[in-house]
Write a protein that holds these residues in place. Structure first.
Motif, PDB file in Angstrom:
ATOM      1  N   SER A  12       0.864  -1.174   0.000  1.00  0.00           N
ATOM      2  CA  SER A  12       0.000   0.000   0.000  1.00  0.00           C
ATOM      3  C   SER A  12       0.904   1.227   0.000  1.00  0.00           C
ATOM      4  CB  SER A  12      -0.895   0.016   1.242  1.00  0.00           C
ATOM      5  OG  SER A  12      -0.131   0.326   2.399  1.00  0.00           O
ATOM      6  N   GLN A  13       0.379   2.331  -0.456  1.00  0.00           N
ATOM      7  CA  GLN A  13       1.165   3.562  -0.474  1.00  0.00           C
ATOM      8  C   GLN A  13       1.633   3.927   0.941  1.00  0.00           C
ATOM      9  OE1 GLN A  13       0.385   7.189  -3.103  1.00  0.00           O
ATOM     10  NE2 GLN A  13      -0.798   7.615  -1.267  1.00  0.00           N
ATOM     11  N   ASN A  35      -1.312   4.884  -6.140  1.00  0.00           N
ATOM     12  CA  ASN A  35      -0.746   6.167  -5.738  1.00  0.00           C
ATOM     13  C   ASN A  35      -1.773   7.277  -5.761  1.00  0.00           C
ATOM     14  OD1 ASN A  35       2.071   5.045  -7.302  1.00  0.00           O
ATOM     15  ND2 ASN A  35       2.305   6.065  -5.336  1.00  0.00           N
ATOM     16  N   THR A  36      -1.541   8.271  -4.899  1.00  0.00           N
ATOM     17  CA  THR A  36      -2.290   9.527  -4.912  1.00  0.00           C
ATOM     18  C   THR A  36      -1.271  10.651  -5.043  1.00  0.00           C
ATOM     19  OG1 THR A  36      -2.141   9.830  -2.512  1.00  0.00           O
ATOM     20  CG2 THR A  36      -4.066   8.595  -3.362  1.00  0.00           C
ATOM     21  N   LEU A  37      -1.733  11.836  -5.398  1.00  0.00           N
ATOM     22  CA  LEU A  37      -0.825  12.984  -5.510  1.00  0.00           C
ATOM     23  C   LEU A  37      -0.105  13.240  -4.187  1.00  0.00           C
ATOM     24  CD1 LEU A  37      -3.078  15.440  -7.541  1.00  0.00           C
ATOM     25  CD2 LEU A  37      -1.022  14.289  -8.361  1.00  0.00           C
ATOM     26  N   GLY A  38      -0.865  13.249  -3.098  1.00  0.00           N
ATOM     27  CA  GLY A  38      -0.258  13.495  -1.786  1.00  0.00           C
ATOM     28  C   GLY A  38       0.745  12.425  -1.402  1.00  0.00           C
ATOM     29  N   GLY A  39       0.430  11.178  -1.727  1.00  0.00           N
ATOM     30  CA  GLY A  39       1.344  10.092  -1.416  1.00  0.00           C
ATOM     31  C   GLY A  39       2.633  10.170  -2.218  1.00  0.00           C
ATOM     32  N   ILE A  40       2.526  10.511  -3.495  1.00  0.00           N
ATOM     33  CA  ILE A  40       3.729  10.668  -4.333  1.00  0.00           C
ATOM     34  C   ILE A  40       4.574  11.798  -3.775  1.00  0.00           C
ATOM     35  CG2 ILE A  40       4.568  11.321  -6.627  1.00  0.00           C
ATOM     36  CD1 ILE A  40       1.965   9.944  -7.745  1.00  0.00           C
ATOM     37  N   ASN A  41       3.943  12.906  -3.414  1.00  0.00           N
ATOM     38  CA  ASN A  41       4.640  14.041  -2.828  1.00  0.00           C
ATOM     39  C   ASN A  41       5.397  13.623  -1.561  1.00  0.00           C
ATOM     40  OD1 ASN A  41       5.180  16.895  -2.186  1.00  0.00           O
ATOM     41  ND2 ASN A  41       3.602  16.619  -0.636  1.00  0.00           N
TER      42      ASN A  41
END
Length: 153
Positions: A14-15, A81-87
Motif C-alpha cells: 500500500s502507499q 498512488n495519490t498525488l499526496g502520497g507521491i509528494n
C-alpha cells in the motif's frame, strides 16, 4: 517509461506501508536492521512529521512476513498512488520538496530529480502514473525537472 520484468515481479505495498518503510530506511537502518528491529519491536521513534508510528510495519511483518521481507530486501511497487502520497514519498526518500498541482486536467507532482532518482521513483509507481521530463535544461548539476502525472487515455 517502460516497465521492466524486475519491476513487474516486485511485491506490492500500500502507499502508506511504502511511505512508512521509507521513513524507517531514512533513519539509516540497513535492510537487516529493519527486518530484525521490526520483528522484535525495537524500531526507533519516527523522525518525520507525516509518520506518527511505525506500527503499520509491525502489522505487515506479523501478517505477511514473506511479503515484508521481499519489500525490504528486493524492492516493491505501490498498489495505488495519490498525488499526496507521491509528494510525501519523494520528500521522504530523496529529501526534495515537490510541487503538487491538483487542478482538474493539470494534476501532477513536479520535482527536480537525478536520473537515478527518476528511475527509482518509476520503479515504485503504481500503474496509471507516468513521469515526464519538463523542459530541456538541467536545473542543478545532474538534475532535471520531472512531473509525475496520471496516464491519460
Amino acid at each position: 517509461m517502460t516497465e521492466t520484468t524486475e519491476t513487474a515481479e516486485r511485491v506490492r505495498l500500500s502507499q502508506w506501508d511504502a511511505i512508512v518503510l521509507e521513513s524507517v530506511r531514512a533513519l539509516g537502518l540497513t535492510d537487516e536492521e529493519i527486518l530484525h528491529r521490526t520483528a522484535d519491536g525495537t524500531l526507533p521513534e519516527p523522525q518525520d512529521e507525516a509518520i506518527s508510528s511505525f506500527e503499520p510495519l509491525r502489522v505487515l511483518q506479523a501478517e505477511q512476513p514473506e511479503l515484508f521481507g521481499q519489500a525490504v530486501t528486493a524492492g516493491y511497487r505501490i498498489k495505488y498512488n495519490t498525488l499526496g502520497g507521491i509528494n510525501t514519498w519523494i520528500r521522504i526518500v530523496f529529501g526534495h520538496t515537490p510541487e503538487v498541482e491538483r487542478g482538474e486536467g493539470i494534476e501532477g507532482v513536479s520535482a527536480e530529480l537525478t536520473p537515478e532518482e527518476r528511475d527509482r521513483l518509476a520503479s515504485v509507481l503504481s500503474i496509471g502514473w507516468t513521469i515526464e521530463r519538463q523542459g530541456t535544461e538541467d536545473h542543478s548539476p545532474g538534475t532535471a525537472s520531472y512531473r509525475v502525472v496520471p496516464v491519460r487515455s
